[in-house]
Design a protein around this motif. Sequence first.
Motif, PDB file in Angstrom:
ATOM      1  N   ARG A  48       1.126  -0.917   0.291  1.00 29.97           N
ATOM      2  CA  ARG A  48      -0.323   0.134   0.103  1.00 29.97           C
ATOM      3  C   ARG A  48       0.700   1.021   0.002  1.00 29.97           C
ATOM      4  O   ARG A  48       0.780   1.978  -0.367  1.00 29.97           O
ATOM      5  CB  ARG A  48      -1.170   0.305   0.899  1.00 29.97           C
ATOM      6  N   TYR A 168      -6.075 -15.000  12.930  1.00 31.72           N
ATOM      7  CA  TYR A 168      -4.662 -15.054  12.459  1.00 31.72           C
ATOM      8  C   TYR A 168      -3.552 -16.143  12.162  1.00 31.72           C
ATOM      9  O   TYR A 168      -3.602 -16.856  10.833  1.00 31.72           O
ATOM     10  CB  TYR A 168      -2.631 -13.901  14.093  1.00 31.72           C
ATOM     11  N   THR A 203      10.405  -7.452  12.687  1.00 26.68           N
ATOM     12  CA  THR A 203      10.487  -6.464  11.269  1.00 26.68           C
ATOM     13  C   THR A 203       8.930  -5.558  12.271  1.00 26.68           C
ATOM     14  O   THR A 203       9.219  -5.279  13.042  1.00 26.68           O
ATOM     15  CB  THR A 203       9.272  -7.567  10.998  1.00 26.68           C
TER      16      THR A 203
HETATM   17  N1  LIG Z   1       8.156 -11.191  11.325  1.00 24.96           N
HETATM   18  C1  LIG Z   1       6.906 -12.363  11.964  1.00 24.96           C
HETATM   19  O1  LIG Z   1       7.544 -12.549  13.212  1.00 24.96           O
HETATM   20  C2  LIG Z   1       6.459 -13.010  11.246  1.00 24.96           C
HETATM   21  C3  LIG Z   1       6.397 -14.614  11.766  1.00 24.96           C
HETATM   22  C4  LIG Z   1       5.270 -15.579  10.804  1.00 24.96           C
HETATM   23  C5  LIG Z   1       4.616 -15.035   9.811  1.00 24.96           C
HETATM   24  N2  LIG Z   1       5.232 -13.863   9.065  1.00 24.96           N
HETATM   25  C6  LIG Z   1       4.384 -13.492   8.338  1.00 24.96           C
HETATM   26  O2  LIG Z   1       5.689 -12.844   7.235  1.00 24.96           O
HETATM   27  C7  LIG Z   1       5.219 -11.484   6.312  1.00 24.96           C
HETATM   28  C8  LIG Z   1       5.721 -11.053   5.820  1.00 24.96           C
HETATM   29  O3  LIG Z   1       5.827  -9.858   7.173  1.00 24.96           O
HETATM   30  P1  LIG Z   1       6.782  -9.205   8.183  1.00 24.96           P
HETATM   31  O4  LIG Z   1       6.745 -10.130   9.248  1.00 24.96           O
HETATM   32  O5  LIG Z   1       8.100  -8.752   7.097  1.00 24.96           O
HETATM   33  O6  LIG Z   1       5.752  -8.226   8.382  1.00 24.96           O
HETATM   34  P2  LIG Z   1       6.155  -5.709   8.051  1.00 24.96           P
HETATM   35  O7  LIG Z   1       7.420  -5.811   8.351  1.00 24.96           O
HETATM   36  O8  LIG Z   1       5.278  -5.472   8.647  1.00 24.96           O
HETATM   37  O9  LIG Z   1       5.566  -6.513   6.612  1.00 24.96           O
HETATM   38  C9  LIG Z   1       3.966  -6.316   6.105  1.00 24.96           C
HETATM   39  C10 LIG Z   1       3.782  -5.704   5.237  1.00 24.96           C
HETATM   40  O10 LIG Z   1       2.790  -6.879   4.128  1.00 24.96           O
HETATM   41  C11 LIG Z   1       2.450  -5.368   3.598  1.00 24.96           C
HETATM   42  N3  LIG Z   1       1.220  -5.362   3.571  1.00 24.96           N
HETATM   43  C12 LIG Z   1      -0.239  -4.980   4.823  1.00 24.96           C
HETATM   44  N4  LIG Z   1      -1.632  -5.292   4.530  1.00 24.96           N
HETATM   45  C13 LIG Z   1      -1.186  -5.302   2.960  1.00 24.96           C
HETATM   46  C14 LIG Z   1      -2.580  -4.714   2.006  1.00 24.96           C
HETATM   47  N5  LIG Z   1      -3.838  -5.061   2.495  1.00 24.96           N
HETATM   48  N6  LIG Z   1      -2.055  -4.929   0.658  1.00 24.96           N
HETATM   49  C15 LIG Z   1      -0.575  -5.460   0.344  1.00 24.96           C
HETATM   50  N7  LIG Z   1       0.206  -4.863   0.880  1.00 24.96           N
HETATM   51  C16 LIG Z   1       0.219  -5.244   2.547  1.00 24.96           C
HETATM   52  C17 LIG Z   1       2.858  -4.223   4.460  1.00 24.96           C
HETATM   53  O11 LIG Z   1       2.838  -2.617   3.682  1.00 24.96           O
HETATM   54  P3  LIG Z   1       2.158  -1.457   3.376  1.00 24.96           P
HETATM   55  O12 LIG Z   1       1.536  -1.176   5.337  1.00 24.96           O
HETATM   56  O13 LIG Z   1       2.932  -1.212   2.797  1.00 24.96           O
HETATM   57  O14 LIG Z   1       0.953  -1.792   3.099  1.00 24.96           O
HETATM   58  C18 LIG Z   1       4.111  -4.841   4.300  1.00 24.96           C
HETATM   59  O15 LIG Z   1       5.618  -4.682   3.309  1.00 24.96           O
HETATM   60  C19 LIG Z   1       3.568 -11.860   6.680  1.00 24.96           C
HETATM   61  O16 LIG Z   1       2.977 -12.894   5.888  1.00 24.96           O
HETATM   62  C20 LIG Z   1       3.445 -12.470   8.056  1.00 24.96           C
HETATM   63  O17 LIG Z   1       1.731 -12.808   8.306  1.00 24.96           O
HETATM   64  C21 LIG Z   1       5.745 -13.066  10.283  1.00 24.96           C
END
Ligand SMILES: NC(=O)c1ccc[n+]([C@@H]2O[C@H](COP(=O)([O-])OP(=O)(O)OC[C@H]3O[C@@H](n4cnc5c(N)ncnc54)[C@H](OP(=O)(O)O)[C@@H]3O)[C@@H](O)[C@H]2O)c1
Length: 268
Positions: A48, A168, A203
């Motif tokens: 976004r 979640y 993150t």
């Molecule tokens: N961090 C952890 O501990 C962890 C663990 C397991 C799995 N994950 C998974 O890893 C993935 C990435 O997360 P992250 O840890 O890198 O978190 P993050 O830093 O918050 O990044 C999330 C990304 O998703 C984007 N996003 C959120 N809502 C969106 C929407 N409606 N449309 C398009 N983009 C959207 C955000 O961009 P905008 O806000 O600019 O849209 C951001 O670029 C996620 O699927 C999360 O569930 C994370």
Amino acid sequence: MSFGTSAASRLSSKTVLITGASSGIGRATAFEFANASGGDIKLILTARRESALVAIKEEIEKLYPKSKVFPIALDVSKLPEIDAFVEGLPAEAKDVDVLVNNAGMVHGVEQVGAIAQADIDIMFQTNVFGLIALTQKFVPLFKERGRGDIVNIGSIAGREPYPGGAIYCATKAVVKSFTETLRKELIATRIRVIEVDPGQVETEFSVVRFRGDKSKADAVYAGVEPLIAEDIAEVIVFAVSRRENTVIADTLVFPSHQASALIMHRKL
Ligand SMILES: NC(=O)c1ccc[n+]([C@@H]2O[C@H](COP(=O)([O-])OP(=O)(O)OC[C@H]3O[C@@H](n4cnc5c(N)ncnc54)[C@H](OP(=O)(O)O)[C@@H]3O)[C@@H](O)[C@H]2O)c1
């Protein structure tokens, strides 16, 4: 890091579409693809926050002058926008080889009975319906071409639900089930379906969970050394840069202090 010349040649001239590329794992994955391909890559970066994507484009194209980065705003939770996004991809980036379904989010730690409907909606719309809608657009295109990679980012939460994570965890369990079905449906093709399930990664994820409350987010990482986004990016790029007959189907990645969703060793 580098996986050597074979990985670079396997990634050469590919077009990679990454959702949620404005921060965290998605952002790191963009840099890692550029690095591992020696810059011989096209990256379509979506999220976004378009200004963050533009800044990443400038950084990557400066570091890797052969690369071409297309920053395109897309809210994956807005399903009607997905058709127009795919149809409007720039001509030189239309032939997507790799789809990384990474966009995802969590809101809150409320337990069942106290979860706001808006939070339920946004988590399912983003983590599940957006991922499914984008995948539905690319599967027919990949089938026509006979190849393509789909990388879905799940979570330990999809394998092991925990209190305060009902929605979640459910969304990530859907990702796992959907991914496994897809792999089975595509068995006669060269389309690879890859799932990467991170454990704890620092993150913006926890900041989003606690609605911008940085002190609550920081408390999640007190006394532990979480993974960094680059750790997961390396696993994603490793999986995609294997020989075409090799599918890294499913990967669970923890930091060394973590053994399950809730079992962690904290030095406090
Ligand atoms: N961090 C952890 O501990 C962890 C663990 C397991 C799995 N994950 C998974 O890893 C993935 C990435 O997360 P992250 O840890 O890198 O978190 P993050 O830093 O918050 O990044 C999330 C990304 O998703 C984007 N996003 C959120 N809502 C969106 C929407 N409606 N449309 C398009 N983009 C959207 C955000 O961009 P905008 O806000 O600019 O849209 C951001 O670029 C996620 O699927 C999360 O569930 C994370």
